[in-house]
Write a protein that holds these residues in place. Structure first.
Motif, PDB file in Angstrom:
ATOM      1  N   MET A  94       0.828  -1.206   0.000  1.00  0.00           N
ATOM      2  CA  MET A  94       0.000   0.000   0.000  1.00  0.00           C
ATOM      3  C   MET A  94       0.861   1.255   0.000  1.00  0.00           C
ATOM      4  N   ARG A  95       1.957   1.198   0.754  1.00  0.00           N
ATOM      5  CA  ARG A  95       2.833   2.376   0.854  1.00  0.00           C
ATOM      6  C   ARG A  95       3.503   2.669  -0.474  1.00  0.00           C
ATOM      7  N   TYR A  96       3.968   1.634  -1.178  1.00  0.00           N
ATOM      8  CA  TYR A  96       4.562   1.830  -2.495  1.00  0.00           C
ATOM      9  C   TYR A  96       3.546   2.412  -3.472  1.00  0.00           C
ATOM     10  N   THR A  97       2.341   1.854  -3.440  1.00  0.00           N
ATOM     11  CA  THR A  97       1.285   2.326  -4.340  1.00  0.00           C
ATOM     12  C   THR A  97       0.942   3.781  -4.054  1.00  0.00           C
ATOM     13  N   LEU A  98       0.823   4.117  -2.783  1.00  0.00           N
ATOM     14  CA  LEU A  98       0.483   5.482  -2.403  1.00  0.00           C
ATOM     15  C   LEU A  98       1.608   6.453  -2.752  1.00  0.00           C
ATOM     16  N   GLY A  99       2.847   6.029  -2.571  1.00  0.00           N
ATOM     17  CA  GLY A  99       3.978   6.864  -2.955  1.00  0.00           C
ATOM     18  C   GLY A  99       3.966   7.174  -4.439  1.00  0.00           C
ATOM     19  N   PHE A 100       3.628   6.166  -5.244  1.00  0.00           N
ATOM     20  CA  PHE A 100       3.522   6.370  -6.696  1.00  0.00           C
ATOM     21  C   PHE A 100       2.388   7.336  -7.013  1.00  0.00           C
ATOM     22  N   LEU A 101       1.223   7.162  -6.357  1.00  0.00           N
ATOM     23  CA  LEU A 101       0.072   8.032  -6.611  1.00  0.00           C
ATOM     24  C   LEU A 101       0.373   9.481  -6.234  1.00  0.00           C
ATOM     25  N   ILE A 102       1.091   9.679  -5.129  1.00  0.00           N
ATOM     26  CA  ILE A 102       1.434  11.034  -4.695  1.00  0.00           C
ATOM     27  C   ILE A 102       2.327  11.724  -5.731  1.00  0.00           C
ATOM     28  N   THR A 103       3.344  11.019  -6.180  1.00  0.00           N
ATOM     29  CA  THR A 103       4.247  11.598  -7.173  1.00  0.00           C
ATOM     30  C   THR A 103       3.527  11.833  -8.504  1.00  0.00           C
ATOM     31  N   PHE A 104       2.682  10.878  -8.910  1.00  0.00           N
ATOM     32  CA  PHE A 104       1.933  11.013 -10.155  1.00  0.00           C
ATOM     33  C   PHE A 104       0.958  12.189 -10.070  1.00  0.00           C
ATOM     34  N   ILE A 125     -11.273  10.448  -1.947  1.00  0.00           N
ATOM     35  CA  ILE A 125     -10.432   9.683  -1.035  1.00  0.00           C
ATOM     36  C   ILE A 125     -10.865   8.224  -1.009  1.00  0.00           C
ATOM     37  N   HIS A 126     -12.155   7.972  -1.255  1.00  0.00           N
ATOM     38  CA  HIS A 126     -12.645   6.597  -1.303  1.00  0.00           C
ATOM     39  C   HIS A 126     -12.050   5.840  -2.493  1.00  0.00           C
ATOM     40  N   SER A 127     -11.860   6.556  -3.603  1.00  0.00           N
ATOM     41  CA  SER A 127     -11.248   5.930  -4.782  1.00  0.00           C
ATOM     42  C   SER A 127      -9.796   5.560  -4.497  1.00  0.00           C
ATOM     43  N   ILE A 128      -9.103   6.432  -3.767  1.00  0.00           N
ATOM     44  CA  ILE A 128      -7.705   6.169  -3.424  1.00  0.00           C
ATOM     45  C   ILE A 128      -7.607   4.957  -2.508  1.00  0.00           C
ATOM     46  N   VAL A 129      -8.500   4.885  -1.528  1.00  0.00           N
ATOM     47  CA  VAL A 129      -8.511   3.727  -0.614  1.00  0.00           C
ATOM     48  C   VAL A 129      -8.800   2.447  -1.390  1.00  0.00           C
ATOM     49  N   LEU A 130      -9.723   2.517  -2.359  1.00  0.00           N
ATOM     50  CA  LEU A 130     -10.048   1.345  -3.172  1.00  0.00           C
ATOM     51  C   LEU A 130      -8.833   0.886  -3.971  1.00  0.00           C
ATOM     52  N   ILE A 131      -8.081   1.834  -4.531  1.00  0.00           N
ATOM     53  CA  ILE A 131      -6.873   1.499  -5.278  1.00  0.00           C
ATOM     54  C   ILE A 131      -5.860   0.793  -4.378  1.00  0.00           C
ATOM     55  N   LEU A 132      -5.713   1.286  -3.156  1.00  0.00           N
ATOM     56  CA  LEU A 132      -4.773   0.682  -2.215  1.00  0.00           C
ATOM     57  C   LEU A 132      -5.199  -0.741  -1.849  1.00  0.00           C
ATOM     58  N   LEU A 133      -6.490  -0.940  -1.634  1.00  0.00           N
ATOM     59  CA  LEU A 133      -6.991  -2.275  -1.289  1.00  0.00           C
ATOM     60  C   LEU A 133      -6.807  -3.242  -2.459  1.00  0.00           C
ATOM     61  N   LEU A 134      -7.042  -2.761  -3.672  1.00  0.00           N
ATOM     62  CA  LEU A 134      -6.860  -3.611  -4.847  1.00  0.00           C
ATOM     63  C   LEU A 134      -5.394  -3.991  -5.030  1.00  0.00           C
ATOM     64  N   SER A 135      -4.497  -3.048  -4.772  1.00  0.00           N
ATOM     65  CA  SER A 135      -3.065  -3.342  -4.895  1.00  0.00           C
ATOM     66  C   SER A 135      -2.641  -4.385  -3.868  1.00  0.00           C
ATOM     67  N   ALA A 136      -3.180  -4.272  -2.649  1.00  0.00           N
ATOM     68  CA  ALA A 136      -2.868  -5.258  -1.612  1.00  0.00           C
ATOM     69  C   ALA A 136      -3.450  -6.621  -1.972  1.00  0.00           C
ATOM     70  N   ALA A 137      -4.663  -6.627  -2.530  1.00  0.00           N
ATOM     71  CA  ALA A 137      -5.293  -7.887  -2.923  1.00  0.00           C
ATOM     72  C   ALA A 137      -4.509  -8.571  -4.050  1.00  0.00           C
ATOM     73  N   PHE A 138      -4.033  -7.770  -5.008  1.00  0.00           N
ATOM     74  CA  PHE A 138      -3.248  -8.340  -6.100  1.00  0.00           C
ATOM     75  C   PHE A 138      -1.943  -8.925  -5.568  1.00  0.00           C
ATOM     76  N   ASN A 139      -1.356  -8.245  -4.600  1.00  0.00           N
ATOM     77  CA  ASN A 139      -0.129  -8.735  -3.988  1.00  0.00           C
ATOM     78  C   ASN A 139      -0.353 -10.087  -3.314  1.00  0.00           C
ATOM     79  N   GLN A 140      -1.515 -10.250  -2.683  1.00  0.00           N
ATOM     80  CA  GLN A 140      -1.828 -11.521  -2.040  1.00  0.00           C
ATOM     81  C   GLN A 140      -2.045 -12.630  -3.068  1.00  0.00           C
ATOM     82  N   TYR A 141      -2.636 -12.238  -4.216  1.00  0.00           N
ATOM     83  CA  TYR A 141      -2.816 -13.221  -5.284  1.00  0.00           C
ATOM     84  C   TYR A 141      -1.459 -13.728  -5.779  1.00  0.00           C
ATOM     85  N   VAL A 142      -0.517 -12.808  -5.951  1.00  0.00           N
ATOM     86  CA  VAL A 142       0.814 -13.201  -6.409  1.00  0.00           C
ATOM     87  C   VAL A 142       1.481 -14.100  -5.371  1.00  0.00           C
TER      88      VAL A 142
END
Length: 283
Positions: A94-104, A125-142
């Motif tokens: 989540m932190r990596y994803t958020l760091g990318f979103l902040i810079t972008f 802010i709800h969209s940002i939280v959803l993006i973070l949750l999806l990134s974490a979910a994808f990480n768990q899939y991997v």
């Protein structure tokens, strides 16, 4: 070598706890004591502060365990290393994803200001939280799906590398390098644009940059100096013992994050009476 490893782990724990306390103080000052004015334009950064609290707590816990079993194998518990490091994997993604979103976010604001002003409010802010949750979910899939990681950690495992299989470990390193490289590239691009605007505007830096842009720059510079550079050095030193370099790399990251947190606290406390800048990247 053992002394270097133990010292690195102890310092990492101290830095993580200090960073956690700073983030809690910052959030308390914003949402409870109101010592720092809440600014809607900085919502994405407030999310980052929340994640940093849980990330640093997870780092402190798993590093404490690694410290104990480095001193004596009597403290080792089967698969406990994975259980303790699992929350770190979630929050770190989540932190990596958020760091990318902040810079972008800052990159778009600098290079496409009209588009940014029209569309930025649409990303809640709800969209940002959803993006973070999806990134974490994808990480768990991997982790459990694609890489089929099984929870079977060696009893004497005291570094991150041996808590997961080689497939996920390589994915984790590749993901980290790609995200950090992307952040570094965008940072160089918008710093160049900011420098040009600064020279043409002929105004003071503190008046020229918005608070959001300054925090984003601090975050990006921390990634470049304390995250990307050490990882790049390790990648070109394959003979380096990871059992020694791993704790040193973790320490380097925590030191960088702590320095950044101190600067951010000073920035927020100094600018607490400045009116919020909601849309424009420039003050």
């Amino acid at each position: 070598m053992l002394l270097v490893k133990v010292a690195s782990l102890i310092l990492t724990i101290i830095c993580s706890q200090s960073l956690c306390c700073l983030m809690i103080y910052l959030l308390y000052s914003i949402f409870c004591s109101k010592k720092i004015i809440f600014k809607p334009s900085l919502s994405i950064f407030y999310c980052r502060f929340f994640i940093d609290v849980f990330l640093t707590l997870s780092v402190s816990i798993n590093k404490t365990y690694f410290l104990l079993i480095s001193i004596s194998n009597e403290y080792a518990v089967k698969n406990l290393a994975f259980i303790l490091i699992y929350p770190f994997l979630v929050f770190d993604t989540m932190r990596y994803t958020l760091g990318f979103l902040i810079t972008f976010d800052r990159f778009i604001a600098i290079y496409f200001p009209v588009f940014y002003q029209i569309n930025r409010r649409k990303l809640s802010i709800h969209s940002i939280v959803l993006i973070l949750l999806l990134s974490a979910a994808f990480n768990q899939y991997v982790l459990f799906g694609y890489c089929a990681n099984s929870i079977d950690v060696p009893l004497n495992c005291d570094v991150f590398k041996c808590t997961v299989n080689s497939c996920y470990y390589n994915y984790y390193l590749t993901q980290e390098q790609i995200v950090h490289f992307s952040i570094g590239t965008m940072t160089i691009c918008f710093c160049t644009r900011l420098l040009i605007r600064f020279l043409t505007a002929k105004s003071e830096v503190s008046k020229f940059l918005s608070q959001a842009t300054r925090v984003a720059l601090l975050d990006s510079l921390t990634v470049l100096v304390f995250f990307l550079a050490p990882s790049f050095a390790y990648a070109h030193l394959p003979a380096t013992d990871f059992e020694i370099f791993g704790p040193l790399l973790a320490l380097c990251k925590r030191v960088g994050s702590l320095i950044e947190a101190v600067l951010i606290c000073r920035l927020f406390l100094r600018d607490k009476n400045i009116a919020p800048n909601i849309i424009s990247p420039m003050s």
